[in-house]
Write a protein that holds these residues in place. Structure first.
Motif, short mmCIF file in Angstrom:
data_model
loop_
_atom_site.label_atom_id
_atom_site.label_comp_id
_atom_site.label_asym_id
_atom_site.label_seq_id
_atom_site.Cartn_x
_atom_site.Cartn_y
_atom_site.Cartn_z
N VAL A 1 11.76 5.06 2.47
CA VAL A 1 10.46 4.92 3.85
C VAL A 1 9.86 3.12 3.63
O VAL A 1 9.03 2.85 4.23
CB VAL A 1 8.74 5.73 2.74
CG1 VAL A 1 7.92 5.29 4.04
CG2 VAL A 1 9.66 7.56 3.30
N THR A 2 9.80 2.84 2.63
CA THR A 2 9.84 1.64 2.14
C THR A 2 11.04 0.70 2.42
O THR A 2 10.99 -0.28 3.01
CB THR A 2 9.34 1.21 0.17
OG1 THR A 2 7.96 1.40 0.33
CG2 THR A 2 9.06 -0.50 0.24
N ASN A 3 12.43 0.73 2.08
CA ASN A 3 13.29 0.11 2.10
C ASN A 3 13.55 -0.11 3.14
O ASN A 3 13.71 -1.12 4.60
CB ASN A 3 14.41 0.98 1.59
CG ASN A 3 14.05 0.57 -0.32
OD1 ASN A 3 13.87 -0.48 -0.58
ND2 ASN A 3 15.11 0.76 -0.54
N MET B 1 1.05 -1.08 -0.08
CA MET B 1 0.03 -0.15 0.08
C MET B 1 0.86 1.12 -0.28
O MET B 1 1.01 1.95 -0.63
CB MET B 1 -1.51 -0.01 1.17
CG MET B 1 -1.91 1.16 1.29
SD MET B 1 -2.89 1.15 2.61
CE MET B 1 -1.89 0.40 4.34
N VAL B 2 2.18 1.24 0.69
CA VAL B 2 2.73 2.56 0.98
C VAL B 2 3.28 2.87 -0.09
O VAL B 2 3.51 3.84 -0.33
CB VAL B 2 3.51 2.47 1.86
CG1 VAL B 2 4.49 3.36 2.38
CG2 VAL B 2 2.85 2.57 3.61
N ASN B 3 3.81 1.55 -1.26
CA ASN B 3 5.00 2.16 -2.25
C ASN B 3 3.78 2.64 -3.50
O ASN B 3 4.43 3.43 -4.02
CB ASN B 3 4.53 0.65 -3.07
CG ASN B 3 6.12 -0.33 -2.72
OD1 ASN B 3 6.74 -0.05 -1.53
ND2 ASN B 3 6.04 -1.88 -2.62
N ILE B 4 2.85 3.03 -3.14
CA ILE B 4 1.97 3.31 -4.56
C ILE B 4 1.61 5.33 -3.94
O ILE B 4 1.07 5.54 -4.77
CB ILE B 4 0.14 2.98 -4.06
CG1 ILE B 4 0.52 2.07 -4.18
CG2 ILE B 4 -0.67 4.17 -5.28
CD1 ILE B 4 0.25 1.21 -5.69
N LEU C 1 -6.17 -0.72 -2.11
CA LEU C 1 -6.33 0.20 -1.29
C LEU C 1 -5.78 1.56 -0.92
O LEU C 1 -6.40 2.23 -0.92
CB LEU C 1 -6.56 -0.69 0.12
CG LEU C 1 -6.52 0.01 1.35
CD1 LEU C 1 -7.92 0.54 1.35
CD2 LEU C 1 -6.20 -1.07 2.84
N GLY C 2 -4.85 0.97 -1.34
CA GLY C 2 -3.78 2.26 -0.85
C GLY C 2 -4.13 3.42 -2.25
O GLY C 2 -4.78 4.67 -1.99
N GLY C 3 -4.56 2.59 -3.69
CA GLY C 3 -5.36 3.82 -4.57
C GLY C 3 -6.63 4.27 -4.72
O GLY C 3 -6.48 5.90 -4.58
N LEU C 4 -7.74 3.59 -3.99
CA LEU C 4 -8.67 4.24 -2.72
C LEU C 4 -8.58 5.27 -2.03
O LEU C 4 -9.19 6.39 -2.22
CB LEU C 4 -9.13 2.92 -2.51
CG LEU C 4 -9.87 2.12 -3.81
CD1 LEU C 4 -10.70 1.15 -2.71
CD2 LEU C 4 -10.61 2.47 -4.64
N VAL C 5 -7.69 4.89 -0.89
CA VAL C 5 -7.49 5.89 0.36
C VAL C 5 -6.84 6.86 -0.24
O VAL C 5 -6.57 8.76 -0.55
CB VAL C 5 -6.38 5.89 1.28
CG1 VAL C 5 -5.59 6.17 1.99
CG2 VAL C 5 -7.33 4.12 1.96
N LEU C 6 -6.26 7.18 -0.97
CA LEU C 6 -4.91 8.50 -2.07
C LEU C 6 -6.43 9.15 -2.75
O LEU C 6 -6.19 10.60 -3.35
CB LEU C 6 -3.64 7.78 -2.59
CG LEU C 6 -2.92 7.98 -1.98
CD1 LEU C 6 -1.89 7.47 -2.57
CD2 LEU C 6 -2.29 8.54 -0.93
#
Length: 474
Positions: free
Chosen positions: A61-63, A39-42, A164-169
């Protein structure tokens, strides 16, 4: 699904009604950790713009989350035997939740990275011992079915994360991606404290020197492989890998001498366990490699947009969600090594079919190949995980769980690194997919090597079950 919560005379694990809340705690904790990664990658482009940093910095942030999580898996698996798995799991969920709140409120990249590292610690605590808790919650006769449910949860998390990430953003800013974890995390931590099996912690010592070597070994390996995948300077990659190799040598020496080793090497004396770990690691190399290679294939050669590419991946996790629970149920009745070997054959055929795609292939041509890979992986993973967990003594299941999680993480990272290395050398994307197929061939060889061993162990377990039931005083 209802059979997972039925009780029989002589069952080990929790009574049927008590399993529901315990399983819900595991599902929520696992979903948060798994969904977070994808999700965070998006959100990385949005994070870079809002925080005013470059893309090369924001990827940490991901790594950083992944590095910390990978480095502490073995440590927390060992620590759980001292403080008890219930306490460690609940504390891990609570730490992940509080760090998610801190990430949502972070005013700059440095603060965000601090809380992401803490989230990685919390995720490591939960993911390292999750499979071993399934073994404590469910009776041995349902272990395959329980691990099939675990595979369903993980696959569902990976599939739902990008969407989910796309929907939230689309309706809110990036801090809400982290804030969503807070109510779920509070619920999961409360459930874990109330419902997970209670057990006494052991009073013996903890191998702190082994833990430091383990963290350095896994962090160095992960950073080195990540550097290969992202084209880092050769001196930097070699430096991290040298640190990992030196730490590995010191770690093995320490484990042979330590009174209470972090990772008892005697686990690997059991051939079923060693072969299952080998098969798992090689299969995850193939899967990790395919996920990255297909992104390049779909976008650079076939002309799909990033959003279309995300949808092209969905048959893989959806197929795992469909087949995984069924494979887990079958593994309680049929030789699990045969099932996992059959899954690897399908995965191998799927990867070979994907390697044969050309730039003019249609959507349907791509989707059925991806679905075949997902069917194969779904048929492979739960029976193979059952073999890993069932082949070691119950009191060592937490350590086996840590090895399982570490093997998965390292295998996926190695697959990503291989894609980067091959593409940097100018190899076509299809060639990297053939490398993934080669990893599956090696995995299949390891899986077939334990067929007779697993069959004999399963027959002995079936013979022992009625004996346990007949000796029950009720």
């Amino acid at each position: 699904m209802s059979r997972l919560f039925d009780s029989r005379p002589g069952d080990d694990g929790l009574p049927g009604p008590e399993r529901r809340l315990a399983v819900l705690a595991l599902i929520l904790g696992t979903l948060m950790a798994v969904v977070d990664t994808t999700m965070v990658n998006i959100a990385l482009p949005s994070l870079a713009a809002d925080l005013g940093v470059s893309a090369s910095r924001v990827v940490w942030v991901t790594n950083l989350f992944q590095v910390v999580c990978a480095a502490f898996l073995l440590v927390f698996a060992a620590l759980s035997e001292r403080v008890s798995r219930r306490r460690l799991y609940a504390a891990g969920v609570a730490l992940f939740t509080l760090a998610a709140l801190g990430s949502a409120l972070a005013p700059n990249l440095e603060t965000l990275l601090l809380f992401r590292a803490l989230q990685g610690l919390g995720a490591a605590a939960t993911l390292s011992i999750g499979p071993s808790l399934y073994r404590s919650i469910f009776p041995s006769r349902l272990l395959g079915s329980a691990l099939g449910l675990s595979a369903l949860v993980v696959a569902g998390g990976y599939a739902a994360g990008p969407t989910l990430g796309g929907l939230v953003l689309s309706v809110a800013s990036w801090p809400w991606l982290f804030a969503l974890h807070v109510p779920l995390g509070l619920c999961a931590a409360s459930l874990a404290w109330r419902a997970l099996p209670r057990e006494a912690g052991r009073r013996d010592g903890f191998d702190w020197r082994g833990a430091l070597c383990s963290v350095a070994m896994l962090a160095g390996l992960f950073l080195g492989l990540d550097g290969v995948g992202h084209g880092a300077p050769a001196w930097q990659v070699l430096g991290w890998l040298a640190l990992s190799l030196l730490s590995a040598v010191l770690f093995l020496q320490r484990q042979r001498r330590a009174r209470h080793p972090l990772l008892p090497l005697s686990l690997f004396a059991e051939r079923r366990f060693t072969l299952a770990v080998s098969a798992s690691g090689l299969a995850f190399v193939g899967q990790g490699l395919a996920f990255v290679a297909l992104s390049f294939l779909y976008q650079q050669e076939m002309g799909f947009t990033p959003l279309e590419t995300a949808w092209m991946f969905t048959p893989w996790p959806l197929a795992i969600m469909l087949v995984g629970p069924l494979a887990g149920q079958l593994a309680d009745r049929v030789n699990p090594s045969l099932l996992s070997s059959g899954g690897l054959v399908l995965l191998l055929l799927g990867l070979a079919a994907l390697a044969g795609l050309d730039a003019g292939a249609g959507v349907v041509d791509s989707l059925w190949r991806t679905a075949l890979c997902g069917l194969g992986f779904g048929l492979f993973q739960p029976p193979n995980n059952r073999e890993m967990m069932a082949s070691v003594p119950r009191e060592r299941s937490a350590r086996a769980s840590g090895v399982m999680s570490t093997t998965r993480t390292v295998g996926q990272s190695l697959g990503v690194a291989l894609v980067g290395a091959f593409l940097a050398a100018g190899a076509p994307v299809q060639a990297t997919l053939w490398v993934g197929a080669g990893a599956c061939v090696l995995s299949l060889a390891a899986s077939l090597g334990r067929v007779s061993l697993a069959g004999r162990a399963q027959r002995e377990a079936r013979h022992a079950e009625p004996l346990r039931a007949s000796s029950d005083p009720d």
